[in-house]
Design a protein around this motif. Structure first.
Motif, PDB file in Angstrom:
ATOM      1  N   ARG A  37     137.130  41.107 104.750  1.00 44.52           N
ATOM      2  CA  ARG A  37     137.020  39.767 104.069  1.00 44.52           C
ATOM      3  C   ARG A  37     136.124  39.668 102.940  1.00 44.52           C
ATOM      4  NH1 ARG A  37     139.787  36.326 107.719  1.00 44.52           N
ATOM      5  NH2 ARG A  37     138.627  34.442 106.803  1.00 44.52           N
ATOM      6  N   THR A  38     136.634  40.268 101.982  1.00 46.15           N
ATOM      7  CA  THR A  38     135.747  40.500 100.737  1.00 46.15           C
ATOM      8  C   THR A  38     136.127  39.468  99.831  1.00 46.15           C
ATOM      9  OG1 THR A  38     137.509  42.089  99.504  1.00 46.15           O
ATOM     10  CG2 THR A  38     135.657  43.003 100.675  1.00 46.15           C
ATOM     11  N   GLY A  39     137.217  38.634  99.875  1.00 44.96           N
ATOM     12  CA  GLY A  39     137.554  37.687  99.010  1.00 44.96           C
ATOM     13  C   GLY A  39     136.431  36.621  98.592  1.00 44.96           C
ATOM     14  N   GLN A  40     135.764  36.242  99.678  1.00 42.04           N
ATOM     15  CA  GLN A  40     134.565  35.052  99.504  1.00 42.04           C
ATOM     16  C   GLN A  40     133.424  35.610  98.737  1.00 42.04           C
ATOM     17  OE1 GLN A  40     133.324  33.479 103.270  1.00 42.04           O
ATOM     18  NE2 GLN A  40     131.428  32.486 102.389  1.00 42.04           N
ATOM     19  N   CYS A 135     133.377  25.445  99.498  1.00 36.80           N
ATOM     20  CA  CYS A 135     133.281  26.759 100.174  1.00 36.80           C
ATOM     21  C   CYS A 135     134.640  27.435  99.387  1.00 36.80           C
ATOM     22  CB  CYS A 135     133.194  26.576 101.416  1.00 36.80           C
ATOM     23  SG  CYS A 135     134.862  25.857 102.185  1.00 36.80           S
ATOM     24  N   TYR A 136     134.486  28.759 100.095  1.00 37.21           N
ATOM     25  CA  TYR A 136     135.826  29.460  99.691  1.00 37.21           C
ATOM     26  C   TYR A 136     136.984  29.074 100.474  1.00 37.21           C
ATOM     27  CZ  TYR A 136     138.430  33.881  99.721  1.00 37.21           C
ATOM     28  OH  TYR A 136     139.391  34.809  99.574  1.00 37.21           O
ATOM     29  N   ALA A 137     137.960  29.070  99.729  1.00 40.03           N
ATOM     30  CA  ALA A 137     139.344  28.534 100.430  1.00 40.03           C
ATOM     31  C   ALA A 137     140.419  29.516 100.311  1.00 40.03           C
ATOM     32  CB  ALA A 137     139.871  27.425  99.774  1.00 40.03           C
ATOM     33  N   GLY A 138     140.026  30.772 100.138  1.00 41.48           N
ATOM     34  CA  GLY A 138     141.246  31.757  99.996  1.00 41.48           C
ATOM     35  C   GLY A 138     141.402  32.357 101.359  1.00 41.48           C
ATOM     36  N   ASP A 139     142.291  33.384 101.368  1.00 42.30           N
ATOM     37  CA  ASP A 139     142.714  34.088 102.930  1.00 42.30           C
ATOM     38  C   ASP A 139     143.480  33.081 103.708  1.00 42.30           C
ATOM     39  OD1 ASP A 139     141.822  36.700 101.807  1.00 42.30           O
ATOM     40  OD2 ASP A 139     139.742  36.331 102.525  1.00 42.30           O
ATOM     41  N   ASP A 140     142.714  33.043 105.033  1.00 39.80           N
ATOM     42  CA  ASP A 140     143.496  32.244 105.827  1.00 39.80           C
ATOM     43  C   ASP A 140     142.719  30.697 105.820  1.00 39.80           C
ATOM     44  OD1 ASP A 140     140.805  32.794 107.016  1.00 39.80           O
ATOM     45  OD2 ASP A 140     141.969  33.748 108.665  1.00 39.80           O
ATOM     46  N   ARG A 141     141.846  30.111 104.971  1.00 40.46           N
ATOM     47  CA  ARG A 141     140.907  29.060 104.837  1.00 40.46           C
ATOM     48  C   ARG A 141     140.181  28.955 106.069  1.00 40.46           C
ATOM     49  NH1 ARG A 141     142.383  25.305 101.165  1.00 40.46           N
ATOM     50  NH2 ARG A 141     142.171  23.547 102.464  1.00 40.46           N
ATOM     51  N   ALA A 142     139.799  29.979 106.679  1.00 42.47           N
ATOM     52  CA  ALA A 142     138.671  29.789 107.858  1.00 42.47           C
ATOM     53  C   ALA A 142     137.435  29.128 107.505  1.00 42.47           C
ATOM     54  CB  ALA A 142     138.497  31.290 108.289  1.00 42.47           C
ATOM     55  N   GLY A 151     133.130  18.000 111.066  1.00 44.51           N
ATOM     56  CA  GLY A 151     133.400  16.733 110.835  1.00 44.51           C
ATOM     57  C   GLY A 151     133.657  16.339 109.271  1.00 44.51           C
ATOM     58  N   PHE A 152     134.007  17.299 108.458  1.00 43.28           N
ATOM     59  CA  PHE A 152     134.134  17.209 106.974  1.00 43.28           C
ATOM     60  C   PHE A 152     135.589  17.251 106.763  1.00 43.28           C
ATOM     61  CE2 PHE A 152     129.959  19.100 106.920  1.00 43.28           C
ATOM     62  CZ  PHE A 152     129.339  18.686 105.744  1.00 43.28           C
ATOM     63  N   THR A 153     135.932  16.265 105.638  1.00 40.46           N
ATOM     64  CA  THR A 153     137.267  16.383 105.449  1.00 40.46           C
ATOM     65  C   THR A 153     137.532  16.927 103.972  1.00 40.46           C
ATOM     66  OG1 THR A 153     137.610  14.264 106.411  1.00 40.46           O
ATOM     67  CG2 THR A 153     139.284  14.564 104.831  1.00 40.46           C
ATOM     68  N   ALA A 154     138.615  17.911 103.946  1.00 43.50           N
ATOM     69  CA  ALA A 154     139.036  18.504 102.638  1.00 43.50           C
ATOM     70  C   ALA A 154     139.395  17.197 101.495  1.00 43.50           C
ATOM     71  CB  ALA A 154     140.044  19.357 102.814  1.00 43.50           C
ATOM     72  N   THR A 155     138.833  17.575 100.486  1.00 46.96           N
ATOM     73  CA  THR A 155     139.216  16.598  99.226  1.00 46.96           C
ATOM     74  C   THR A 155     139.746  17.359  97.967  1.00 46.96           C
ATOM     75  OG1 THR A 155     136.743  16.750  98.464  1.00 46.96           O
ATOM     76  CG2 THR A 155     137.513  14.881  99.918  1.00 46.96           C
ATOM     77  N   GLN A 156     138.822  17.707  97.104  1.00 50.45           N
ATOM     78  CA  GLN A 156     138.977  18.381  95.830  1.00 50.45           C
ATOM     79  C   GLN A 156     139.316  20.024  95.838  1.00 50.45           C
ATOM     80  OE1 GLN A 156     136.090  17.917  92.905  1.00 50.45           O
ATOM     81  NE2 GLN A 156     136.867  19.732  91.731  1.00 50.45           N
ATOM     82  N   ARG A 157     140.348  20.565  95.470  1.00 55.30           N
ATOM     83  CA  ARG A 157     140.702  22.023  95.369  1.00 55.30           C
ATOM     84  C   ARG A 157     140.173  22.498  94.078  1.00 55.30           C
ATOM     85  NH1 ARG A 157     145.171  24.762  98.415  1.00 55.30           N
ATOM     86  NH2 ARG A 157     145.139  23.999 100.378  1.00 55.30           N
ATOM     87  N   PHE A 158     139.963  23.629  93.824  1.00 57.06           N
ATOM     88  CA  PHE A 158     139.325  24.140  92.489  1.00 57.06           C
ATOM     89  C   PHE A 158     139.511  25.579  92.436  1.00 57.06           C
ATOM     90  CE2 PHE A 158     135.397  23.940  95.024  1.00 57.06           C
ATOM     91  CZ  PHE A 158     135.034  25.208  94.717  1.00 57.06           C
ATOM     92  N   THR A 159     139.715  26.166  91.188  1.00 58.78           N
ATOM     93  CA  THR A 159     139.534  27.530  91.005  1.00 58.78           C
ATOM     94  C   THR A 159     138.361  27.913  90.172  1.00 58.78           C
ATOM     95  OG1 THR A 159     140.937  27.675  89.386  1.00 58.78           O
ATOM     96  CG2 THR A 159     141.901  27.998  91.746  1.00 58.78           C
ATOM     97  N   THR A 166     140.874  34.618  90.070  1.00 56.36           N
ATOM     98  CA  THR A 166     140.305  33.247  90.201  1.00 56.36           C
ATOM     99  C   THR A 166     139.834  33.226  91.842  1.00 56.36           C
ATOM    100  OG1 THR A 166     142.539  31.905  90.715  1.00 56.36           O
ATOM    101  CG2 THR A 166     141.769  31.936  88.505  1.00 56.36           C
ATOM    102  N   TRP A 167     138.818  32.800  91.807  1.00 56.57           N
ATOM    103  CA  TRP A 167     138.175  32.326  93.197  1.00 56.57           C
ATOM    104  C   TRP A 167     138.728  31.018  93.727  1.00 56.57           C
ATOM    105  CZ3 TRP A 167     134.424  29.093  95.429  1.00 56.57           C
ATOM    106  CH2 TRP A 167     133.779  29.731  96.798  1.00 56.57           C
ATOM    107  N   PRO A 168     139.483  30.949  94.817  1.00 55.02           N
ATOM    108  CA  PRO A 168     139.953  29.268  95.294  1.00 55.02           C
ATOM    109  C   PRO A 168     138.867  28.633  96.097  1.00 55.02           C
ATOM    110  CG  PRO A 168     140.838  31.395  96.599  1.00 55.02           C
ATOM    111  CD  PRO A 168     139.976  31.815  95.552  1.00 55.02           C
TER     112      PRO A 168
END
Length: 177
Positions: A37-40, A135-142, A151-159, A166-168
């Motif tokens: 898991r080197t993407g992060q 946080c890092y949102a690549g691979d399987d979004r673990a 208890g967090f809710t996903a909002t804005q995606r970015f790269t 690009t780093w997701p």
């Protein structure tokens, strides 16, 4: 893994703790790399990054570094501060988590959960209505899933551009109060 019944305290971190935080980050990179898991964070030790070492030093100097400790051993770090430039500003007072890392030898013991609970207490005490993290949102979004379970809710995606790739990333928020 260590004994999850051991007492963990949380204390403010300072300049003298930066090397220990960098060691935690290096351990996380090694753990992620061993699992493919080197993407992060890549596969090289982060302690070699002058930019990151400076950032951790600035977080400590600004009073935003908090450490989970067992005796004299640092087993986790939480950094709070200003959101990075690639994140849209909040429309209300917030506490922004810029760093969360725990010792991989203590994985599964709830250290991250305990540091996030501490961050919530800091946020409420400061009058913030929301707590955010990215946080890092690549691979399987673990990692996104981890924060959602906290208890967090996903909002804005970015790269973020990184060389020819690009780093997701994902911003998540938690309402307080």
């Amino acid at each position: 893994m260590g004994d999850s019944t051991e007492w963990t305290d949380i204390r403010r971190g300072g300049a003298d703790d930066v090397d220990a935080v960098m060691a935690l980050l290096d351990g996380a990179v090694q753990w992620l790399t061993a699992r493919g898991r080197t993407g992060q964070w890549g596969s090289e030790p982060l302690s070699g990054s002058r930019r990151l070492t400076t950032l951790i030093s600035e977080i400590a100097a600004d009073g935003g570094l908090h450490l989970a400790v067992r005796g004299e051993t640092i087993v986790g770090a939480l950094g709070v501060g200003q959101p990075p430039a690639y994140v849209s500003p909040a429309s209300e007072p917030e506490l922004y988590i810029v760093l969360l890392v725990t010792d991989r030898d203590h994985r599964g013991e709830g250290l991250g959960r305990r540091l996030l609970a501490y961050a919530r207490r800091l946020a409420v005490a400061s009058g913030a209505g929301v707590m955010r993290v990215d946080c890092y949102a690549g691979d399987d979004r673990a990692l996104v899933g981890y924060y959602e379970r906290q208890g967090f809710t996903a909002t804005q995606r970015f790269t973020v551009p990184q060389g020819d790739q690009t780093w997701p990333g994902q911003v998540l928020e938690q309402r307080l109060g």
